[in-house]
Design an enzyme around this catalytic site. Structure first.
Site, PDB file in Angstrom:
ATOM      1  N   GLU A  38      -5.699   9.380  -0.421  1.00 36.30           N
ATOM      2  CA  GLU A  38      -6.062   7.961  -0.305  1.00 36.30           C
ATOM      3  C   GLU A  38      -7.134   7.517  -1.301  1.00 36.30           C
ATOM      4  OE1 GLU A  38      -4.350   5.830   1.256  1.00 36.30           O
ATOM      5  OE2 GLU A  38      -3.341   6.905   2.878  1.00 36.30           O
TER       6      GLU A  38
ATOM      7  N   SER B 175      -3.983   0.615  -4.771  1.00 36.66           N
ATOM      8  CA  SER B 175      -3.355  -0.572  -4.191  1.00 36.66           C
ATOM      9  C   SER B 175      -4.385  -1.661  -3.891  1.00 36.66           C
ATOM     10  CB  SER B 175      -2.572  -0.202  -2.919  1.00 36.66           C
ATOM     11  OG  SER B 175      -3.440   0.323  -1.924  1.00 36.66           O
TER      12      SER B 175
ATOM     13  N   HIS C 257       1.460   4.871  -2.856  1.00 41.09           N
ATOM     14  CA  HIS C 257       1.750   6.297  -2.655  1.00 41.09           C
ATOM     15  C   HIS C 257       2.939   6.845  -3.436  1.00 41.09           C
ATOM     16  CE1 HIS C 257      -1.043   7.395   0.617  1.00 41.09           C
ATOM     17  NE2 HIS C 257      -0.864   6.172   1.106  1.00 41.09           N
TER      18      HIS C 257
ATOM     19  N   HIS D 144       0.837  -1.205   0.000  1.00 42.52           N
ATOM     20  CA  HIS D 144       0.000   0.000   0.000  1.00 42.52           C
ATOM     21  C   HIS D 144       0.872   1.256   0.000  1.00 42.52           C
ATOM     22  CE1 HIS D 144      -2.954   3.042   0.939  1.00 42.52           C
ATOM     23  NE2 HIS D 144      -2.121   3.456   1.872  1.00 42.52           N
TER      24      HIS D 144
HETATM   25  N1  HBI Z   1       1.487   6.827  10.166  1.00 41.18           N
HETATM   26  N2  HBI Z   1       2.766   5.195   9.160  1.00 41.18           N
HETATM   27  C1  HBI Z   1       1.766   6.100   9.091  1.00 41.18           C
HETATM   28  N3  HBI Z   1       1.085   6.264   7.925  1.00 41.18           N
HETATM   29  C2  HBI Z   1       0.073   7.171   7.812  1.00 41.18           C
HETATM   30  O1  HBI Z   1      -0.545   7.306   6.750  1.00 41.18           O
HETATM   31  C3  HBI Z   1      -0.264   7.959   8.944  1.00 41.18           C
HETATM   32  C4  HBI Z   1       0.485   7.749  10.127  1.00 41.18           C
HETATM   33  N4  HBI Z   1       0.205   8.465  11.230  1.00 41.18           N
HETATM   34  C5  HBI Z   1      -0.813   9.479  11.231  1.00 41.18           C
HETATM   35  C6  HBI Z   1      -1.547   9.644   9.973  1.00 41.18           C
HETATM   36  N5  HBI Z   1      -1.269   8.906   8.918  1.00 41.18           N
HETATM   37  C7  HBI Z   1      -2.644  10.691   9.936  1.00 41.18           C
HETATM   38  O2  HBI Z   1      -2.214  11.814  10.646  1.00 41.18           O
HETATM   39  C8  HBI Z   1      -3.068  11.117   8.528  1.00 41.18           C
HETATM   40  O3  HBI Z   1      -3.770  10.065   7.918  1.00 41.18           O
HETATM   41  C9  HBI Z   1      -3.927  12.340   8.548  1.00 41.18           C
HETATM   42 FE    FE Z   2      -2.028   5.386   2.691  1.00 39.34          FE
END
Ligand code: HBI
Ligand code: FE
Length: 286
Positions: A172, A191, A131, A126
């Protein structure tokens, strides 16, 4: 949102870990190849050309799980971004700080064969397949950095909840208009084998023109296909309409506006498809 996370001892203060690329097993590489083959057969003609270009310039078409150092070197030359490994979800401020510094955080683990169609936590397929290709597109790359900067500011306004919806419905699950057709660009869609078709072709979901204020009011589903998708005209337009705007007055204006359900259609929406919601109704009755 991610509040009560504790940093594992092997992670650095910024939560990064080594990808340890040499430790992937043949089975894990084969899992990547299997997922890659399935999505590459699905996506041509459905995904934005910027995504296919990204796969190509980043050499993501070569077999096996990508090595983050190699990927970062190519990405750095294109748009100044890097990919760094993290153990899983990281706290919001850590996530935003990486984005604000043009570092994309990615999980290093890959789903197992029994999780091929659904898993809760974002894995490397994913995060990297979904991304990274668009980070090679200059306007999208700028949007992601600006989102990180906006995210850090939103924490001071207690507005993260609203801004997270913007991420959800663009990065997303976004759709884009291209040459008169709708195409996919959101990582959660591209994905996913099932949602790649559903988002474009199914009669169930709404497809509505992008509007920042509207979208920051709209709840979303984390457990199933989306009930509404929002359509941008271009990445340049997305960047202009969002990140070149001061969000403070928008957050203030939104305080008086009620939240909207994931399937809502309201006055003022530019409705491209009014969904039947047949899929969601059926899922709810099971
Ligand atoms: N951590 N690894 C990871 N991936 C993310 O997409 C992610 C995160 N921590 C917080 C976060 N996303 C959110 O703050 C956002 O989706 C807004
Ligand atoms: Fe994502």
């Amino acid at each position: 949102m991610s509040t009560d996370l504790t940093r594992p001892p092997e992670a650095a203060p910024d939560w990064t870990i080594s990808q340890d690329w040499a430790r992937y097993t043949a089975g894990e590489h084969a899992m990547w190849d299997r997922l890659f083959a399935r999505q590459s057969a699905m996506l041509p003609g459905r995904v934005t050309s910027a995504f296919m270009d990204g796969l190509d310039v980043l050499r993501m078409t070569k077999p096996g799980i990508p090595d983050f150092d190699e990927l970062s070197e190519r990405l750095m030359r294109k748009t100044g971004w890097q990919v760094v490994a993290v153990p899983g979800l990281v706290p919001d401020e850590v996530f935003f700080d990486h984005l604000a510094n043009r570092r994309f955080v990615a999980g290093r683990f890959i789903r197992t064969p029994d999780q091929i169609d659904y898993l809760q936590e974002p894995d490397i397929f994913h995060d990297v397949f979904g991304h990274v290709p668009l980070l090679a597109h200059p306007a999208f790359a700028d949007y992601m950095q600006a989102y990180g900067q906006g995210g850090l500011r939103s924490l001071g306004f207690g507005a993260l909840h609203k801004l997270a919806r913007l991420y959800w419905y663009t990065v997303e699950f976004g759709l884009i208009r291209e040459g008169g057709d709708l195409k996919l660009y959101g990582a959660g869609i591209v994905s996913s084998y099932g949602e790649s078709r559903f988002a474009l072709e199914d009669a169930s979901p709404n497809r509505i023109g992008f509007d920042v204020m509207r979208l920051m009011r709209t709840d979303y589903r984390i457990d199933d296909y989306q009930q509404s998708y929002f359509v941008i005209d271009s990445f340049e337009d997305l960047l202009r309409q969002t990140m070149e705007t001061d969000f403070a007055p928008l957050y203030a204006a939104l305080e008086d506006e009620p939240d909207l359900a994931p399937d809502a259609v309201i006055d003022g929406d530019v409705v491209l498809t009014r969904g039947t919601q047949a899929y969601a109704k059926n899922a709810a009755s099971l």
